[in-house]
Design a protein around this motif. Sequence first.
Motif, PDB file in Angstrom:
ATOM      1  N   LYS A  54     -13.503  -2.659  85.260  1.00  0.00           N
ATOM      2  CA  LYS A  54     -13.890  -3.721  85.159  1.00  0.00           C
ATOM      3  C   LYS A  54     -13.150  -4.910  85.280  1.00  0.00           C
ATOM      4  CE  LYS A  54     -18.764  -3.567  82.781  1.00  0.00           C
ATOM      5  NZ  LYS A  54     -19.714  -4.118  81.484  1.00  0.00           N
ATOM      6  N   LEU A  55     -11.462  -4.932  84.412  1.00  0.00           N
ATOM      7  CA  LEU A  55     -11.156  -5.351  84.215  1.00  0.00           C
ATOM      8  C   LEU A  55     -10.223  -5.662  85.752  1.00  0.00           C
ATOM      9  CD1 LEU A  55      -8.705  -4.656  80.690  1.00  0.00           C
ATOM     10  CD2 LEU A  55     -10.002  -6.883  81.183  1.00  0.00           C
ATOM     11  N   LYS A  56     -10.237  -5.001  86.662  1.00  0.00           N
ATOM     12  CA  LYS A  56      -9.596  -5.102  87.772  1.00  0.00           C
ATOM     13  C   LYS A  56     -10.177  -5.577  89.050  1.00  0.00           C
ATOM     14  CE  LYS A  56      -7.538  -0.398  88.205  1.00  0.00           C
ATOM     15  NZ  LYS A  56      -7.514   1.002  88.451  1.00  0.00           N
ATOM     16  N   ALA A  57     -11.574  -5.393  88.857  1.00  0.00           N
ATOM     17  CA  ALA A  57     -12.758  -5.948  89.643  1.00  0.00           C
ATOM     18  C   ALA A  57     -12.551  -7.798  89.308  1.00  0.00           C
ATOM     19  CB  ALA A  57     -14.526  -5.668  89.169  1.00  0.00           C
ATOM     20  N   ASP A  58     -12.781  -7.733  88.094  1.00  0.00           N
ATOM     21  CA  ASP A  58     -12.488  -9.790  87.117  1.00  0.00           C
ATOM     22  C   ASP A  58     -11.187  -9.842  88.408  1.00  0.00           C
ATOM     23  OD1 ASP A  58     -14.318  -9.688  86.066  1.00  0.00           O
ATOM     24  OD2 ASP A  58     -13.731  -9.308  84.283  1.00  0.00           O
ATOM     25  N   ASN A  59     -10.294  -9.111  88.539  1.00  0.00           N
ATOM     26  CA  ASN A  59      -8.867  -9.335  88.546  1.00  0.00           C
ATOM     27  C   ASN A  59      -9.047  -9.125  90.195  1.00  0.00           C
ATOM     28  OD1 ASN A  59      -7.690  -9.394  86.485  1.00  0.00           O
ATOM     29  ND2 ASN A  59      -7.061  -7.196  86.393  1.00  0.00           N
ATOM     30  N   LYS A  60      -9.759  -8.752  90.589  1.00  0.00           N
ATOM     31  CA  LYS A  60     -10.113  -9.006  92.510  1.00  0.00           C
ATOM     32  C   LYS A  60     -10.545 -10.429  92.138  1.00  0.00           C
ATOM     33  CE  LYS A  60      -9.342  -3.882  93.834  1.00  0.00           C
ATOM     34  NZ  LYS A  60     -10.169  -2.896  94.746  1.00  0.00           N
ATOM     35  N   LYS A  61     -11.557 -10.344  91.853  1.00  0.00           N
ATOM     36  CA  LYS A  61     -12.406 -11.749  91.754  1.00  0.00           C
ATOM     37  C   LYS A  61     -11.548 -13.112  91.779  1.00  0.00           C
ATOM     38  CE  LYS A  61     -16.848 -10.204  90.911  1.00  0.00           C
ATOM     39  NZ  LYS A  61     -18.001 -10.266  90.166  1.00  0.00           N
ATOM     40  N   ASN A  62     -10.763 -12.645  90.740  1.00  0.00           N
ATOM     41  CA  ASN A  62      -9.712 -14.028  90.465  1.00  0.00           C
ATOM     42  C   ASN A  62      -8.688 -13.885  91.744  1.00  0.00           C
ATOM     43  OD1 ASN A  62     -11.028 -14.514  88.373  1.00  0.00           O
ATOM     44  ND2 ASN A  62      -9.808 -13.238  86.910  1.00  0.00           N
ATOM     45  N   ASN A  63      -7.983 -13.140  91.897  1.00  0.00           N
ATOM     46  CA  ASN A  63      -7.422 -12.873  93.112  1.00  0.00           C
ATOM     47  C   ASN A  63      -7.933 -13.472  94.830  1.00  0.00           C
ATOM     48  OD1 ASN A  63      -5.357 -12.033  91.422  1.00  0.00           O
ATOM     49  ND2 ASN A  63      -5.935  -9.963  91.852  1.00  0.00           N
ATOM     50  N   LEU A  64      -9.889 -13.258  94.668  1.00  0.00           N
ATOM     51  CA  LEU A  64     -10.170 -13.864  96.292  1.00  0.00           C
ATOM     52  C   LEU A  64      -9.641 -15.513  96.431  1.00  0.00           C
ATOM     53  CD1 LEU A  64     -13.685 -12.296  96.313  1.00  0.00           C
ATOM     54  CD2 LEU A  64     -11.416 -11.517  97.381  1.00  0.00           C
ATOM     55  N   THR A  65      -8.823 -15.091  97.614  1.00  0.00           N
ATOM     56  CA  THR A  65      -9.076 -16.405  98.317  1.00  0.00           C
ATOM     57  C   THR A  65     -10.365 -18.032  99.074  1.00  0.00           C
ATOM     58  OG1 THR A  65      -8.529 -16.587 100.283  1.00  0.00           O
ATOM     59  CG2 THR A  65      -6.599 -15.831  99.296  1.00  0.00           C
ATOM     60  N   ASP A  66      -9.933 -18.615  98.404  1.00  0.00           N
ATOM     61  CA  ASP A  66     -11.063 -19.661  99.230  1.00  0.00           C
ATOM     62  C   ASP A  66     -11.913 -18.723 100.440  1.00  0.00           C
ATOM     63  OD1 ASP A  66     -11.448 -21.425  96.652  1.00  0.00           O
ATOM     64  OD2 ASP A  66      -9.813 -22.774  97.578  1.00  0.00           O
ATOM     65  N   LYS A  67     -10.868 -18.394 101.247  1.00  0.00           N
ATOM     66  CA  LYS A  67     -11.576 -18.678 102.475  1.00  0.00           C
ATOM     67  C   LYS A  67     -11.925 -16.852 102.627  1.00  0.00           C
ATOM     68  CE  LYS A  67      -7.584 -20.585 105.373  1.00  0.00           C
ATOM     69  NZ  LYS A  67      -6.140 -20.482 106.369  1.00  0.00           N
ATOM     70  N   LYS A  69     -13.933 -16.293 100.033  1.00  0.00           N
ATOM     71  CA  LYS A  69     -15.008 -16.394  99.509  1.00  0.00           C
ATOM     72  C   LYS A  69     -16.064 -16.849 100.640  1.00  0.00           C
ATOM     73  CE  LYS A  69     -13.117 -17.031  95.285  1.00  0.00           C
ATOM     74  NZ  LYS A  69     -13.265 -18.013  93.655  1.00  0.00           N
ATOM     75  N   ALA A  70     -15.545 -17.935 101.428  1.00  0.00           N
ATOM     76  CA  ALA A  70     -16.107 -18.703 102.871  1.00  0.00           C
ATOM     77  C   ALA A  70     -16.834 -17.760 103.026  1.00  0.00           C
ATOM     78  CB  ALA A  70     -15.431 -19.249 102.919  1.00  0.00           C
ATOM     79  N   LYS A  71     -15.925 -16.560 103.922  1.00  0.00           N
ATOM     80  CA  LYS A  71     -16.358 -15.754 104.524  1.00  0.00           C
ATOM     81  C   LYS A  71     -17.103 -15.068 103.918  1.00  0.00           C
ATOM     82  CE  LYS A  71     -12.094 -14.978 107.543  1.00  0.00           C
ATOM     83  NZ  LYS A  71     -11.311 -13.867 107.533  1.00  0.00           N
ATOM     84  N   MET A  72     -17.291 -14.197 102.523  1.00  0.00           N
ATOM     85  CA  MET A  72     -18.472 -13.632 101.823  1.00  0.00           C
ATOM     86  C   MET A  72     -20.197 -14.514 102.206  1.00  0.00           C
ATOM     87  SD  MET A  72     -16.793 -10.477 101.400  1.00  0.00           S
ATOM     88  CE  MET A  72     -18.575 -10.164 100.048  1.00  0.00           C
ATOM     89  N   GLY A  73     -19.518 -15.738 102.004  1.00  0.00           N
ATOM     90  CA  GLY A  73     -20.611 -16.795 102.208  1.00  0.00           C
ATOM     91  C   GLY A  73     -22.144 -16.617 103.407  1.00  0.00           C
ATOM     92  N   ILE A  74     -21.012 -16.517 104.454  1.00  0.00           N
ATOM     93  CA  ILE A  74     -21.169 -16.661 105.702  1.00  0.00           C
ATOM     94  C   ILE A  74     -22.176 -15.581 106.296  1.00  0.00           C
ATOM     95  CG2 ILE A  74     -20.495 -16.526 108.516  1.00  0.00           C
ATOM     96  CD1 ILE A  74     -18.685 -19.144 107.259  1.00  0.00           C
ATOM     97  N   ILE A  75     -21.341 -14.622 105.879  1.00  0.00           N
ATOM     98  CA  ILE A  75     -22.087 -12.921 106.130  1.00  0.00           C
ATOM     99  C   ILE A  75     -23.416 -13.154 105.786  1.00  0.00           C
ATOM    100  CG2 ILE A  75     -21.642 -10.714 105.926  1.00  0.00           C
ATOM    101  CD1 ILE A  75     -18.369 -10.789 105.811  1.00  0.00           C
ATOM    102  N   VAL A  76     -22.992 -13.292 103.763  1.00  0.00           N
ATOM    103  CA  VAL A  76     -24.937 -13.081 103.413  1.00  0.00           C
ATOM    104  C   VAL A  76     -25.551 -14.197 103.920  1.00  0.00           C
ATOM    105  CG1 VAL A  76     -25.851 -13.299 101.138  1.00  0.00           C
ATOM    106  CG2 VAL A  76     -24.097 -12.111 101.286  1.00  0.00           C
TER     107      VAL A  76
END
Length: 400
Positions: A54-67, A69-76
């Motif tokens: 969980k800590l690693k996942a949280d770290n990765k989420k925190n490490n995601l950039t805005d771009k 995040k935008a790509k993931m939203g477009i794909i969904v």
Amino acid sequence: MNKKEQLKYDNLKQKHRNNEEYLDNENLKEINTSNLKKPRKKEKISKPLVKSFKLKADNKKNNLTDKEKAKMGIIVFIIIFIIIIGGIYYFAIYEPKENELNNEKIAKLNEINQLYKGPLVNAKEATVLEDRINNCHNKLDIDSVDVLRPATAQWKDYHLKKIKENKDIGNRIMLTYTNDSKKNMLISEDEAIKIIEDNDGYILSNIELKKPDTVAVPIEVSRLQAASGLISTGSKIDVYYMNSTSNDLTNKENDSNSTDKISNNSKNTNPEISGCTVLAIMRGKDSGTINSKTEETISKNSENSSYTYTTDVEEDLKANSIDYSESETENVLNSYGIRLSDYERESNIGDLDANYLIFLEVPREDVRFILNNMDSLILTIPTKDSPDWMINEIKNNDSI
């Protein structure tokens, strides 16, 4: 050293040895206990691992950039959009189209079942047509499958063979047409061939050709029922049934168990029996009585005179059969009844109460109907088989 001292010495020596062994054992225990640690309790590994993930996942989420995040939203969004569009296409276009295609196939298969029945139910052509229809993928392919033409050709070949096999010595054939009701027609070979050649599979599939099985039936009818008495030997007539309760012309319903059932469908104007032949006809005896009376008055001085003449044609027939030759009798009284009816037709005066006994040829299966409903039958003359005077009247009226 005496024995006592020696024994004492040995005992001391033995105790010394025992003490040394005891010390050695105690030292070994201390060494072992000091070097060996107590075993630890089993640690629960799962919870720390989950926490670490969980800590690693949280770290990765925190490490995601805005771009990212935008790509993931477009794909969904694209995935959801594709699912929505696919559902709309399936329910709005594909499914109705498939249903329409299936309905077209069912209609075409029903047409095959309608045309290929009876003796043609196992025809190879029907199986070939069904396979073609089942393999069609659009409406145009289904419409291109012509069922009527091959069915019509096969029915014509079949019926023409049946005409040759089933005609009687008079070159006649019994044609039975079955649709909503059953109709029998006794027709000539030429008429049967013309009917077969002029109709398509929809009509021909409901026709059955059989060898004529007829019976001569005597019926007694009134002048109204006997086509106004204007039928003669050899006339082709049609037989209708008139319902006495409603005065509607109706068709009989063919039933092997009950011949008294009558169809109430007054819209059906087809005759019960068509093409019956009049084998003989006799007019009632009362029509053979001839009365003639003449009265004459000249003046006062002269006497009144009167003259009365009465004769009975039936009695004349009896006398002629004895006193005259057969040829003379035939010349005088041949077709007297029909000639009398013709004179009445031309003069527009006639005996409306005359009765007729007619010997009529009808199919055997219709005999019981004729006998049970004799009082409600109407004999008619089809215009195609009408006598010469009727043809002339029709021509004269058409030319006016």
